[in-house]
Design an enzyme around this catalytic site. Sequence first.
Site, short mmCIF file in Angstrom:
data_model
loop_
_atom_site.label_atom_id
_atom_site.label_comp_id
_atom_site.label_asym_id
_atom_site.label_seq_id
_atom_site.Cartn_x
_atom_site.Cartn_y
_atom_site.Cartn_z
N GLU A 12 23.02 -21.54 47.80
CA GLU A 12 23.33 -22.03 49.16
C GLU A 12 24.39 -23.14 49.11
OE1 GLU A 12 20.00 -23.40 51.61
OE2 GLU A 12 21.38 -24.66 52.73
N HIS A 26 22.66 -24.43 43.18
CA HIS A 26 21.96 -23.48 44.07
C HIS A 26 22.98 -22.63 44.84
CE1 HIS A 26 19.42 -21.93 47.28
NE2 HIS A 26 18.38 -22.23 46.51
N CYS A 35 21.09 -16.37 56.33
CA CYS A 35 20.16 -16.91 57.34
C CYS A 35 20.94 -17.68 58.41
CB CYS A 35 19.17 -17.85 56.65
SG CYS A 35 18.13 -18.71 57.83
N HIS A 46 20.69 -17.06 51.54
CA HIS A 46 21.33 -18.37 51.37
C HIS A 46 22.85 -18.30 51.28
CE1 HIS A 46 18.80 -17.82 47.54
NE2 HIS A 46 19.83 -17.05 47.45
N SER A 93 9.07 -16.10 50.19
CA SER A 93 9.62 -14.81 49.75
C SER A 93 8.52 -13.84 49.31
CB SER A 93 10.61 -15.07 48.60
OG SER A 93 10.05 -15.94 47.66
N SER A 124 10.17 -18.43 42.27
CA SER A 124 10.43 -18.92 43.62
C SER A 124 10.12 -20.40 43.68
CB SER A 124 9.57 -18.14 44.63
OG SER A 124 9.34 -18.92 45.78
N CYS A 126 9.67 -16.34 55.60
CA CYS A 126 10.23 -17.15 56.68
C CYS A 126 11.18 -16.25 57.47
CB CYS A 126 10.99 -18.34 56.10
SG CYS A 126 12.38 -17.84 55.09
N ASN A 180 10.14 -22.50 46.16
CA ASN A 180 9.29 -22.98 47.26
C ASN A 180 7.83 -22.62 47.01
OD1 ASN A 180 8.34 -20.79 49.37
ND2 ASN A 180 10.36 -20.13 48.65
#
Length: 283
Positions: free
Chosen positions: A124, A122, A94, A72, A260, A216, A12, A218
């Site tokens: 983030e 997490h 990001c 993050h 990623s 990962s 991304c 995602n």
Amino acid sequence: MKIILAKTAGFCMGVKRAVQIALETAQGQDEIFTCGPLIHNPQAVETLRAKGVTPLPDDVDPDHGILLIRAHGMPADRIARLRARGLTIVDATCPHVVSSQKRIASCSAAGVPVIIVGDREHPEILSLQSFATGPCYILSSVAEAQALPALDRAMVIAQTTFNAADYEAIGAELRRRIPHCQIFQSICKATSRRQEEVQRLARTCDAVVVVGGRNSANTRRLAEIAAASGRPTFHVETAAELPLEAFATFTTVGVTAGASTPDWITEEVIRCLTTPRPLPRAG
Ligand code: SF4
């Protein structure tokens, strides 16, 4: 066999940018450290390590060199502490996460309680939380929203990778409970677009290959979505893991990759799927 590669496969914007910053920083002489892996892909992390970007455990601070902040983000107080110790900080947070950090900082400075919707462990969320200077609540379910203390007003913001339908349900509950409730749309479209596309691939192909790190989240979610459609789904980290015999009967195979996953790994998987193999000898 026909291969359909998802348009959304691979890095991304935030990850691509972080890797670029890491590679540019690695041109210098100083050692570079990240707290936790720069991206959730073991092969990419090893490639970066060879170029001088060393991942430390999440909770270990470097004591020299350059600290590269991952996509993050990191807690603001931890960054300030490391800067005060003389480390050079290179920020690869990001821009979507930076925008959430700024919203939290400005609402909190204005005295508005902050509600962050996401996974409290997490990185983030740990980073976002650190930008609140007043009351800050973290939750991830409607039940937790119902257990909040009475609030007259609040700002609500989500982890950029939070599930959109769950955020909607939690937001509806918060609106019902809090008279002045401002809900920000902070979920990154990179995640939802990728998930919608893998769903389409699973509908139209005989099988789906999802390429990416098993660490990962995602990538794993993409594999879950494809598998839930009932299509044979193969989650592989590298081409070497492809069970090639299983593909003999498929006419069309969809390929996607987590946010990623470097393109070179996906390209290798496609090459392996499309390279003619010698027929097994009879007898
Ligand atoms: S998923 Fe979205 S928010 Fe997260 S790093 Fe990628 S672009 Fe940024």
